[in-house]
Design a protein around this motif. Structure first.
Motif, PDB file in Angstrom:
ATOM      1  N   GLU A  83     -71.116 -43.222 -16.956  1.00 15.44           N
ATOM      2  CA  GLU A  83     -71.004 -43.201 -18.013  1.00 15.44           C
ATOM      3  C   GLU A  83     -71.905 -42.613 -19.108  1.00 15.44           C
ATOM      4  OE1 GLU A  83     -69.451 -46.838 -18.703  1.00 15.44           O
ATOM      5  OE2 GLU A  83     -71.468 -47.944 -18.978  1.00 15.44           O
ATOM      6  N   THR A  96     -71.511 -45.823 -28.425  1.00 16.58           N
ATOM      7  CA  THR A  96     -70.150 -45.287 -28.002  1.00 16.58           C
ATOM      8  C   THR A  96     -70.368 -45.335 -26.682  1.00 16.58           C
ATOM      9  OG1 THR A  96     -69.738 -44.028 -29.780  1.00 16.58           O
ATOM     10  CG2 THR A  96     -68.455 -43.520 -27.983  1.00 16.58           C
ATOM     11  N   LEU A  97     -69.414 -45.728 -25.497  1.00 16.03           N
ATOM     12  CA  LEU A  97     -69.437 -45.426 -24.253  1.00 16.03           C
ATOM     13  C   LEU A  97     -68.341 -44.537 -23.766  1.00 16.03           C
ATOM     14  CD1 LEU A  97     -69.206 -48.983 -22.806  1.00 16.03           C
ATOM     15  CD2 LEU A  97     -71.153 -47.400 -22.489  1.00 16.03           C
ATOM     16  N   ILE A  98     -68.545 -43.434 -23.082  1.00 16.93           N
ATOM     17  CA  ILE A  98     -68.036 -42.318 -22.676  1.00 16.93           C
ATOM     18  C   ILE A  98     -68.144 -42.432 -20.984  1.00 16.93           C
ATOM     19  CG2 ILE A  98     -67.200 -40.103 -22.856  1.00 16.93           C
ATOM     20  CD1 ILE A  98     -69.853 -40.121 -25.213  1.00 16.93           C
ATOM     21  N   PRO A  99     -66.876 -42.828 -20.456  1.00 10.57           N
ATOM     22  CA  PRO A  99     -66.723 -42.893 -19.001  1.00 10.57           C
ATOM     23  C   PRO A  99     -67.002 -41.514 -18.396  1.00 10.57           C
ATOM     24  CG  PRO A  99     -65.127 -44.162 -19.751  1.00 10.57           C
ATOM     25  CD  PRO A  99     -65.754 -43.601 -20.781  1.00 10.57           C
ATOM     26  N   ILE A 101     -65.767 -39.989 -15.718  1.00 15.57           N
ATOM     27  CA  ILE A 101     -64.518 -39.570 -15.356  1.00 15.57           C
ATOM     28  C   ILE A 101     -63.520 -39.211 -16.426  1.00 15.57           C
ATOM     29  CG2 ILE A 101     -64.157 -40.379 -12.973  1.00 15.57           C
ATOM     30  CD1 ILE A 101     -62.611 -42.858 -14.267  1.00 15.57           C
ATOM     31  N   ARG A 102     -63.587 -39.391 -17.963  1.00 13.57           N
ATOM     32  CA  ARG A 102     -62.824 -39.088 -19.010  1.00 13.57           C
ATOM     33  C   ARG A 102     -63.535 -37.981 -19.834  1.00 13.57           C
ATOM     34  NH1 ARG A 102     -59.909 -41.058 -17.106  1.00 13.57           N
ATOM     35  NH2 ARG A 102     -59.615 -43.015 -16.633  1.00 13.57           N
ATOM     36  N   THR A 126     -64.069 -35.661 -24.510  1.00 16.88           N
ATOM     37  CA  THR A 126     -63.127 -36.001 -23.849  1.00 16.88           C
ATOM     38  C   THR A 126     -61.751 -35.522 -24.428  1.00 16.88           C
ATOM     39  OG1 THR A 126     -62.596 -38.107 -25.125  1.00 16.88           O
ATOM     40  CG2 THR A 126     -64.385 -38.265 -23.701  1.00 16.88           C
ATOM     41  N   ALA A 127     -60.578 -36.085 -23.567  1.00 17.58           N
ATOM     42  CA  ALA A 127     -59.187 -35.581 -24.160  1.00 17.58           C
ATOM     43  C   ALA A 127     -59.048 -35.909 -25.494  1.00 17.58           C
ATOM     44  CB  ALA A 127     -58.095 -36.179 -23.361  1.00 17.58           C
ATOM     45  N   ALA A 128     -59.745 -36.889 -26.189  1.00 17.22           N
ATOM     46  CA  ALA A 128     -59.452 -37.501 -27.480  1.00 17.22           C
ATOM     47  C   ALA A 128     -60.415 -37.312 -28.599  1.00 17.22           C
ATOM     48  CB  ALA A 128     -59.048 -39.044 -27.380  1.00 17.22           C
ATOM     49  N   THR A 129     -61.749 -37.359 -28.009  1.00 16.19           N
ATOM     50  CA  THR A 129     -62.883 -37.403 -28.653  1.00 16.19           C
ATOM     51  C   THR A 129     -63.940 -36.441 -28.273  1.00 16.19           C
ATOM     52  OG1 THR A 129     -63.861 -38.995 -27.292  1.00 16.19           O
ATOM     53  CG2 THR A 129     -62.618 -39.870 -29.229  1.00 16.19           C
ATOM     54  N   HIS A 131     -68.383 -36.128 -28.813  1.00 16.45           N
ATOM     55  CA  HIS A 131     -69.573 -36.577 -28.985  1.00 16.45           C
ATOM     56  C   HIS A 131     -70.878 -35.594 -28.998  1.00 16.45           C
ATOM     57  CE1 HIS A 131     -67.364 -40.555 -28.611  1.00 16.45           C
ATOM     58  NE2 HIS A 131     -66.726 -39.333 -27.556  1.00 16.45           N
ATOM     59  N   ASP A 157     -55.500 -39.071 -12.437  1.00 18.77           N
ATOM     60  CA  ASP A 157     -54.810 -39.634 -13.380  1.00 18.77           C
ATOM     61  C   ASP A 157     -55.141 -38.980 -14.695  1.00 18.77           C
ATOM     62  OD1 ASP A 157     -52.387 -40.911 -13.289  1.00 18.77           O
ATOM     63  OD2 ASP A 157     -53.298 -42.730 -12.250  1.00 18.77           O
ATOM     64  N   ASP A 158     -55.746 -37.822 -14.778  1.00 16.99           N
ATOM     65  CA  ASP A 158     -55.945 -37.428 -16.233  1.00 16.99           C
ATOM     66  C   ASP A 158     -54.885 -36.951 -16.955  1.00 16.99           C
ATOM     67  OD1 ASP A 158     -55.076 -35.030 -15.065  1.00 16.99           O
ATOM     68  OD2 ASP A 158     -56.543 -33.778 -15.753  1.00 16.99           O
ATOM     69  N   VAL A 159     -55.013 -36.743 -18.215  1.00 15.80           N
ATOM     70  CA  VAL A 159     -53.910 -36.403 -19.319  1.00 15.80           C
ATOM     71  C   VAL A 159     -52.656 -35.593 -18.867  1.00 15.80           C
ATOM     72  CG1 VAL A 159     -53.184 -35.854 -21.592  1.00 15.80           C
ATOM     73  CG2 VAL A 159     -55.241 -36.867 -21.149  1.00 15.80           C
TER      74      VAL A 159
ATOM     75  N   ARG B 268     -47.446 -39.973 -18.211  1.00 14.86           N
ATOM     76  CA  ARG B 268     -48.139 -39.379 -19.248  1.00 14.86           C
ATOM     77  C   ARG B 268     -48.102 -40.489 -20.444  1.00 14.86           C
ATOM     78  NH1 ARG B 268     -50.228 -35.558 -16.847  1.00 14.86           N
ATOM     79  NH2 ARG B 268     -49.035 -33.971 -15.944  1.00 14.86           N
ATOM     80  N   GLN B 418     -60.040 -43.273 -23.670  1.00 12.58           N
ATOM     81  CA  GLN B 418     -61.044 -42.175 -23.448  1.00 12.58           C
ATOM     82  C   GLN B 418     -62.639 -42.493 -23.878  1.00 12.58           C
ATOM     83  OE1 GLN B 418     -59.977 -39.328 -22.171  1.00 12.58           O
ATOM     84  NE2 GLN B 418     -57.871 -40.112 -22.110  1.00 12.58           N
ATOM     85  N   LEU B 420     -65.166 -45.723 -25.877  1.00  8.22           N
ATOM     86  CA  LEU B 420     -65.041 -47.202 -26.627  1.00  8.22           C
ATOM     87  C   LEU B 420     -66.278 -46.950 -27.421  1.00  8.22           C
ATOM     88  CD1 LEU B 420     -64.623 -50.690 -25.219  1.00  8.22           C
ATOM     89  CD2 LEU B 420     -66.758 -49.998 -26.274  1.00  8.22           C
ATOM     90  N   ASN B 421     -66.125 -47.457 -28.957  1.00  7.16           N
ATOM     91  CA  ASN B 421     -67.068 -47.401 -29.811  1.00  7.16           C
ATOM     92  C   ASN B 421     -67.395 -48.696 -30.333  1.00  7.16           C
ATOM     93  OD1 ASN B 421     -67.638 -46.687 -32.918  1.00  7.16           O
ATOM     94  ND2 ASN B 421     -68.816 -45.464 -31.724  1.00  7.16           N
ATOM     95  N   ILE B 440     -57.530 -42.931 -27.545  1.00  3.45           N
ATOM     96  CA  ILE B 440     -56.689 -42.468 -26.610  1.00  3.45           C
ATOM     97  C   ILE B 440     -56.356 -41.067 -26.791  1.00  3.45           C
ATOM     98  CG2 ILE B 440     -56.077 -45.042 -25.694  1.00  3.45           C
ATOM     99  CD1 ILE B 440     -53.248 -44.303 -27.053  1.00  3.45           C
ATOM    100  N   VAL B 441     -55.492 -40.559 -26.232  1.00  4.19           N
ATOM    101  CA  VAL B 441     -54.993 -39.048 -26.510  1.00  4.19           C
ATOM    102  C   VAL B 441     -53.526 -39.464 -27.118  1.00  4.19           C
ATOM    103  CG1 VAL B 441     -54.106 -36.922 -25.811  1.00  4.19           C
ATOM    104  CG2 VAL B 441     -55.952 -38.356 -24.323  1.00  4.19           C
ATOM    105  N   GLY B 447     -57.118 -37.096 -30.821  1.00  2.00           N
ATOM    106  CA  GLY B 447     -57.261 -38.258 -30.341  1.00  2.00           C
ATOM    107  C   GLY B 447     -56.536 -39.454 -31.331  1.00  2.00           C
ATOM    108  N   TYR B 469     -68.049 -48.506 -16.511  1.00  2.00           N
ATOM    109  CA  TYR B 469     -68.069 -48.383 -15.103  1.00  2.00           C
ATOM    110  C   TYR B 469     -69.131 -48.787 -14.419  1.00  2.00           C
ATOM    111  CZ  TYR B 469     -63.332 -45.867 -15.676  1.00  2.00           C
ATOM    112  OH  TYR B 469     -62.150 -45.548 -15.795  1.00  2.00           O
TER     113      TYR B 469
END
Lengths: 159, 472
Positions: A83, A96-99, A101-102, A126-129, A131, A157-159, B268, B418, B420-421, B440-441, B447, B469
Motif C-alpha cells: 500500500e 491516507t492509505l491506498i492499497p 491492488i486498488r 484508484t477507481a474512486a480517488t 492522490h 474483483d476490480d470494478v 458489481r 478504494q 481510507l483517509n 468507494i466507486v 468516487g 494490507y
C-alpha cells in the motif's frame, strides 16, 4: 496509521511553491496598485485601498513566506509493497492509505516551475480517488511511478 | 445475433419527439418575433426546421445498428461522424429495460446499458426495441460464461414483491409529507396570530370567522391533495416493485405507467445499506439501497439504487439473507462516538441556524419564531446525529452509520473500499478525535465518500489496521 510516513518530499518544493505563490501575489498587488492610482486620479475611497493593501501584505506573507515551509514539513509519504501511505495538511492533517491492488494508474507530471528545480509530481489514481505527491526529485518520481505500476496488480474483483 | 440489427422503426418517432422538445424554444422564439409582420416566413422557417428534425430522426435511426460479436456489444451510429462503440460484456454494470407509455402502446422497450465509465448518460442507449428483441438482447448480454445454467427455473428464484399496504405506507411517508408539515406549521401559526384582531371585532366577526374557516378548510384540502399526489407518485413509480435474484444478478422491476426492469450483477455492487427516513423511522421501516459503480439513471434515496422501497428493519436480515448474504452484517454492536465528540456535532448544525436567526432577526423580525424553532430543531438534530453515528467491523465487512436527516447504515466489503483517509485538525488532535473517510466507486464512475466524523482516534486506528494490507 499511528506513525506518520517516513519520507519527506524534496526540499526544493518550498522554493517551487514560493515562486508559484509569488506569481499569484503579483496579481493581488496589481489590483492594489490600480486601486492606489484610482484613489489619486478619481478619488477612490481610501479605506478600500487600505484594506486591499493590507490584504496583499497579509496574503503575501502567508502564501509566500509562511505556508510553503509548514506545508513541506507536513508532507510525508511512504510506499510499501502492499500500500501507499500519504500525509499532508497544515491545520487539518490528512493521512491516507491506498492499497496497491486498488491502484488503477499512476502518472508523473512536470510543470515549468517544477522543471526548473528538476522536480516532478506523482499522481496515483484508484477507481474512486486521485492522490498527488507534489514535488519529488525527477529521478525519485520516475522510480516511484515505475515501482507503483509494477506493484499495482489487477485484482480479479476490480470494478 | 452476429449481423448488425437496426432498432425498431418507432425510434424515429422518439427521435422526432426529442428533436421537437429540444428546439421548442427556438420555434416559439421564431413565432413571437415574426408573428406580426412576417408570419409567412415564420411558418416557412418552422416548417423547414421540422423537416430538418424529421430528416435527422430518420437518418439517425437508419444509421444506428447494434450487434453482438463474441464477448462484445458493438454499436455503430452517427450521421456525419460515424461512431463505433464496442462494449465488453464483462464490463457491463447494469442493463435497464424501460417502458414509458408510448413504448407500452407499441409493445416496445428501451434498453440502457451501463458500464463503470464516467458520465451521466448510459454508455449504450437503445431507444426502442420490440419487447422480444429487448429481452433477447438482455439474455444474450448476460450469457458470458459457458457453464451458465439455463434461467428457466423461475420457480426457485428468490423474489420479493411489495405489498399494496406497504406501497401506500411508502407514499404516505415519502418526502412530500415533510413539505406539508412545514407548511402546516407555518400557516397555522400565522392564522393564530391573525385571529384575535378580527375574531373579536363584533361587527363582522361571524362573517370573517366563516371566511377564515373556509380558508382553513381549503388550505387543509390543498395540503391533503399534495399529500395524496405524493402517495400517488410513489405508488405509480414503485407499483409492483419486485426484486429477484436470478443467478448472479439482482433483477428489479417496477412501475405502473413507466415500467422499468433493472439488472445488476451482484459482483458489481459496491455497498449495500438501508435508510431510515425521519417519517419512517418511528414506524420501524427503512429503504434498502445499493451503491453501484457507473451511472444508473435510477434516482432513489440519496441518488443510490433502491433495492426495496419499504421494509421493516426487523426484516432486513432475512431480506439480505435471501438476496445478498455477503452484505449481511451484524450491526447490533455499533461502536458509538466518545462523549467529547458531541459538541462538534451540535456546533456543526447550531451555527448555521444561529446565523439564520440573526439574519432573519435583522431583516424580518416578524418571523423570528421560524429560525428559533429551527435552532431548537438543530440542537435536537445534532444530538441525534451524534447518537446514531457509529461503525463496526464484522469479518471482512465494515458497517458505518450516520445521519444527515435520515439515519443511514452502509455495509461495505473490505475489497470495495478504494482508499481510507484520516483527517484531524488541531482541536481534534488535543482530544484524540479524528474523522475517517472511506471511498468507494459510485455514480457516474466518480468516487463516493463516506465519513464518520469525530471518531475516537484509537478506534480509527483499529479500522485502519483492519484495512491495511500490511497486516499490522
Amino acid at each position: 496509521m499511528r506513525k506518520p510516513p517516513v519520507h519527506t518530499i524534496s526540499k526544493d518544493a518550498i522554493k517551487a511553491w514560493k515562486i508559484t505563490a509569488a506569481l499569484y501575489e503579483i496579481i493581488v498587488w496589481l489590483i492594489s496598485i490600480v486601486a492606489i492610482v484610482l484613489h489619486f486620479v478619481l478619488d477612490f475611497p481610501l479605506w478600500i485601498v487600505l484594506i486591499l493593501i493590507l490584504t496583499s501584505i497579509v496574503s503575501t506573507y502567508l502564501t509566500v513566506f509562511l505556508l510553503p515551509k509548514l506545508r513541506w514539513r507536513r508532507w510525508r509519504y511512504e510506499v510499501f509493497d502492499q500500500e501507499i501511505y500519504i500525509q499532508h495538511g497544515i491545520l487539518v492533517v490528512s493521512r491516507t492509505l491506498i492499497p496497491m491492488i486498488r491502484v488503477q494508474h499512476v502518472e508523473t507530471e512536470q510543470g515549468p516551475i517544477l522543471k526548473k528545480f528538476d522536480l516532478a509530481s506523482v499522481s496515483i489514481s484508484t477507481a474512486a480517488t486521485t492522490h498527488k505527491i507534489p514535488a519529488l526529485s525527477n529521478e525519485i518520481a520516475s522510480d516511484l511511478r515505475d515501482r507503483i505500476s509494477t506493484l499495482a496488480r489487477v485484482d480479479e474483483d476490480d470494478v | 445475433m452476429s449481423k448488425p440489427e437496426k432498432l425498431h422503426p418507432a425510434t424515429i418517432v422518439f427521435n422526432l419527439i426529442k428533436g421537437i422538445k429540444d428546439s421548442i424554444f427556438l420555434i416559439i422564439l421564431v413565432f413571437v418575433t415574426m408573428f406580426d409582420d412576417h408570419l409567412l416566413y415564420a411558418i416557412f422557417i418552422v416548417f423547414f426546421l421540422l423537416l430538418l428534425i424529421t430528416g435527422t430522426s430518420i437518418l439517425s435511426w437508419s444509421r444506428f445498428t447494434y450487434r453482438i460479436d463474441g464477448d462484445e456489444l458493438r454499436l455503430e451510429y452517427g450521421i456525419f461522424i460515424r461512431k463505433k462503440r464496442y462494449i465488453s460484456k464483462n464490463r457491463i454494470q447494469s442493463i435497464d429495460l424501460t417502458q414509458n407509455l408510448l413504448h407500452r402502446i407499441f409493445k416496445l422497450v428501451k434498453v440502457e446499458i451501463e458500464t463503470a465509465g464516467t458520465g451521466s448518460e448510459a454508455e449504450a442507449s437503445l431507444l426502442a426495441l420490440s419487447l422480444e428483441d429487448g429481452e433477447a438482447l438482455r439474455a444474450e448480454l448476460k450469457t458470458l460464461k459457458k457453464n451458465e445454467e439455463v434461467e428457466e427455473e423461475t420457480s426457485t428464484v428468490p423474489a420479493e414483491t411489495i405489498s399494496r399496504k406497504r406501497l401506500i405506507f411508502a407514499g404516505a411517508t415519502s418526502g412530500s409529507i415533510g413539505v406539508i408539515l412545514a407548511l402546516v406549521g407555518f400557516v397555522s401559526s400565522e392564522v393564530i396570530r391573525f385571529i384575535p384582531n378580527s375574531f373579536y371585532d363584533e361587527a363582522y366577526k361571524w362573517l370573517i370567522g366563516l371566511g377564515l374557516l373556509l380558508m382553513i378548510l381549503m388550505g387543509i384540502g390543498v395540503l391533503l391533495l399534495v399529500w395524496l399526489l405524493g402517495i400517488l407518485g410513489t405508488m405509480t413509480k414503485y407499483w409492483n416493485f419486485t426484486v429477484s435474484k436470478v443467478g448472479e444478478d439482482i433483477v428489479i422491476t417496477h412501475g405502473l405507467i413507466e415500467k422499468k426492469q433493472i439488472t445488476i450483477p451482484i459482483r458489481r455492487i459496491q455497498a449495500v445499506g438501508h435508510v431510515e427516513s425521519v417519517f419512517r423511522q418511528p414506524f420501524g421501516y427503512c429503504t434498502v439501497i445499493a451503491e453501484i459503480a457507473g451511472g444508473s439513471n435510477e434516482k432513489g434515496e440519496q441518488f443510490s439504487t433502491v433495492l426495496f422501497p419499504v421494509l421493516k428493519v426487523d426484516e432486513l436480515n432475512s431480506f439480505l439473507q435471501k438476496f445478498l448474504p455477503e452484505y449481511q452484517a451484524d450491526n447490533r454492536k455499533m461502536h458509538s462516538l466518545p462523549k467529547r465528540a458531541l459538541k462538534y456535532y451540535i456546533a456543526r448544525v447550531f451555527f448555521p441556524a444561529l446565523l439564520l436567526l440573526i439574519a432573519v432577526g435583522i431583516v424580518v423580525p416578524h418571523f423570528i419564531w421560524v429560525p428559533i424553532l429551527l435552532l431548537i430543531g438543530s440542537i435536537i438534530l445534532g444530538v441525534l446525529q451524534y447518537k446514531d453515528t457509529g461503525h463496526v467491523m464484522d469479518g471482512r465487512k465494515l458497517s458505518i452509520r450516520y445521519r444527515t436527516l435520515s439515519k443511514t447504515t452502509m455495509v461495505m466489503n473490505h475489497k470495495r473500499i478504494q482508499a481510507l483517509n484520516k483527517k484531524q485538525h488541531f482541536l481534534h488532535k488535543r482530544e484524540n478525535l479524528a474523522t475517517i473517510k472511506l471511498s468507494i466507486v459510485g455514480k457516474m464512475g466518480l468516487g463516493k465518500h463516506y465519513f464518520v466524523k469525530e471518531l475516537d482516534e484509537e478506534e480509527l486506528h483499529h479500522v485502519a489496521d483492519w484495512y491495511s494490507y500490511r497486516g499490522v
